[in-house]
Design an enzyme around this catalytic site. Structure first.
Site, short mmCIF file in Angstrom:
data_model
loop_
_atom_site.label_atom_id
_atom_site.label_comp_id
_atom_site.label_asym_id
_atom_site.label_seq_id
_atom_site.Cartn_x
_atom_site.Cartn_y
_atom_site.Cartn_z
N MET A 34 -40.09 6.41 -37.02
CA MET A 34 -38.98 6.66 -36.08
C MET A 34 -39.42 6.32 -34.66
O MET A 34 -38.75 6.70 -33.69
CB MET A 34 -38.51 8.11 -36.17
CG MET A 34 -37.96 8.43 -37.56
SD MET A 34 -36.77 9.78 -37.59
CE MET A 34 -37.76 11.12 -36.95
N HIS A 38 -47.87 6.76 -32.18
CA HIS A 38 -49.15 7.34 -31.80
C HIS A 38 -50.20 6.86 -32.80
O HIS A 38 -49.88 6.07 -33.71
CB HIS A 38 -49.05 8.87 -31.74
CG HIS A 38 -48.45 9.48 -32.99
ND1 HIS A 38 -49.05 9.40 -34.22
CD2 HIS A 38 -47.28 10.14 -33.18
CE1 HIS A 38 -48.29 10.01 -35.11
NE2 HIS A 38 -47.21 10.46 -34.51
N HIS A 41 -49.38 6.77 -36.58
CA HIS A 41 -48.61 5.61 -37.04
C HIS A 41 -49.52 4.37 -37.11
O HIS A 41 -49.45 3.59 -38.05
CB HIS A 41 -47.47 5.30 -36.06
CG HIS A 41 -46.45 6.39 -35.93
ND1 HIS A 41 -46.24 7.06 -34.75
CD2 HIS A 41 -45.57 6.91 -36.81
CE1 HIS A 41 -45.26 7.94 -34.91
NE2 HIS A 41 -44.84 7.88 -36.15
N GLN A 65 -30.92 12.15 -41.19
CA GLN A 65 -31.93 13.14 -41.59
C GLN A 65 -32.05 14.29 -40.60
O GLN A 65 -32.86 15.19 -40.78
CB GLN A 65 -33.27 12.47 -41.83
CG GLN A 65 -34.00 11.99 -40.59
CD GLN A 65 -35.22 11.17 -40.95
OE1 GLN A 65 -35.13 10.07 -41.48
NE2 GLN A 65 -36.40 11.74 -40.69
P1 AMP Z 1 -42.28 9.51 -38.11
O1 AMP Z 1 -42.17 8.43 -37.08
O2 AMP Z 1 -42.69 10.83 -37.56
O3 AMP Z 1 -41.07 9.57 -39.01
O4 AMP Z 1 -43.47 9.10 -39.07
C1 AMP Z 1 -43.53 7.81 -39.64
C2 AMP Z 1 -44.68 7.79 -40.62
O5 AMP Z 1 -45.90 8.08 -39.96
C3 AMP Z 1 -44.52 8.82 -41.75
O6 AMP Z 1 -44.99 8.25 -42.96
C4 AMP Z 1 -45.42 9.92 -41.28
O7 AMP Z 1 -45.91 10.73 -42.32
C5 AMP Z 1 -46.54 9.15 -40.62
N1 AMP Z 1 -47.26 9.98 -39.67
C6 AMP Z 1 -46.74 10.75 -38.67
N2 AMP Z 1 -47.70 11.44 -38.04
C7 AMP Z 1 -48.87 11.11 -38.66
C8 AMP Z 1 -50.23 11.50 -38.48
N3 AMP Z 1 -50.60 12.37 -37.54
N4 AMP Z 1 -51.17 10.96 -39.30
C9 AMP Z 1 -50.81 10.08 -40.27
N5 AMP Z 1 -49.55 9.67 -40.49
C10 AMP Z 1 -48.58 10.18 -39.69
#
Ligand code: AMP
Length: 284
Positions: A34, A38, A41, A65
């Protein structure tokens, strides 16, 4: 120095790029996000680069969501900064569609999420996993990659997506990659950007409570209720008042465990000020 990834906004454009890559027998990796990227990602991008020839990062704040009253409107949208970060990481394409390119007028079809979506996050955020599975399945169709990379940070989500992919015969391998943490243990999250410095200190209690659970189990404690008490104490002492859940659960079904004779997963969702954070840790 890697060049900046090519940013695409149209579904037909990215579909075509994948088709060409596959025609050239190149392995395609998909990293759905999304945005507000960081190091967590970027670690997924790294895994994709190591396993695939072409890496595609999607950036889409998926409205379906988020529940009413959640942070859909506030969620950080930082596309230019994200594209800058993805250049050194070596992503080839960024797919950043507009909302109406994904949910076209008249859209009314949704995925019914698997059983494991009903617990924990599913109870706290009704409809959340319906939105997640729907958008992820749509992305899987638009970007028929060889491998899709997800983070363990969203542990229940990873189980839900694995199950959906298996149940609906999605021909994409799902890889779950380790949670990346700040030096002090806080799990990286785009939502950490909401925290004040005091709240940042409070938030640390979440990973501390999870590590306490692991340490207690390693020291021989098997009773879930004792471990959960110790976890709660750490959260409450830090000033965290609103705990959505704390669980010691079966790593596959997420059913609660009373006795930790087998490996388990410890999970927490809690509010630090207005910010809702989640984290988890395997307890072997
Ligand atoms: P998000 O942008 O928060 O929806 O996350 C996108 C992807 O990055 C998802 O598969 C998350 O599980 C993964 N993700 C988010 N934070 C972390 C983290 N600290 N370590 C590893 N993967 C992450």
């Amino acid at each position: 120095m890697q060049s900046k990834p090519q940013v695409m906004t149209e579904p037909a454009e990215i579909f075509d790029a994948v088709r060409q890559a596959k025609a050239a027998r190149r392995r395609v990796g998909l990293v759905p996000t999304m945005g507000a990227l960081h190091a967590g990602h970027l670690s997924l991008v790294e895994k994709s680069r190591a396993a695939c020839d072409v890496t595609i990062v999607t950036i889409f704040v998926n409205p379906t969501q988020f529940g009413p009253g959640e942070d859909y409107g506030e969620y950080p949208r930082t596309l230019n900064a994200d594209a800058e970060k993805l250049a050194p990481a070596g992503a080839d394409y960024v797919f950043a569609p507009r909302g109406d390119a994904i949910y076209r007028p008249g859209h009314s079809t949704y995925v019914e999420p698997p059983q494991v979506a009903r617990l924990l996050e599913g109870q706290q955020r009704p409809g959340h996993f319906r939105g997640v599975t729907t958008v992820v399945l749509k992305l899987f169709h638009l970007i028929p990659a060889d491998i899709a990379f997800f983070g363990q940070k969203d542990y229940q989500q990873s189980l839900v997506i694995r199950r959906m992919a298996a149940d609906l015969d999605v021909p994409i391998e799902i890889r779950i990659c380790p949670t990346i943490r700040e030096a002090d243990g806080l799990a990286m999250s785009s939502r950490n950007a909401y925290l004040s410095s005091d709240q940042r200190r409070q938030a640390l209690a979440i990973s501390e409570a999870l590590h306490k659970a692991r340490a207690l189990r390693a020291a021989g404690e098997k009773q879930a209720s004792s471990i959960l008490d110790a976890m709660r104490t750490i959260l409450v002492q830090s000033g965290i008042e609103e705990i959505d859940y704390m669980a010691l659960a079966d790593p596959q079904t997420l059913e609660n465990r009373d006795q930790l004779d087998e490996p388990a997963i410890a999970l927490i969702a809690a509010h630090v000020g207005q910010t809702r954070l989640i984290d988890n840790l395997r307890i072997e």
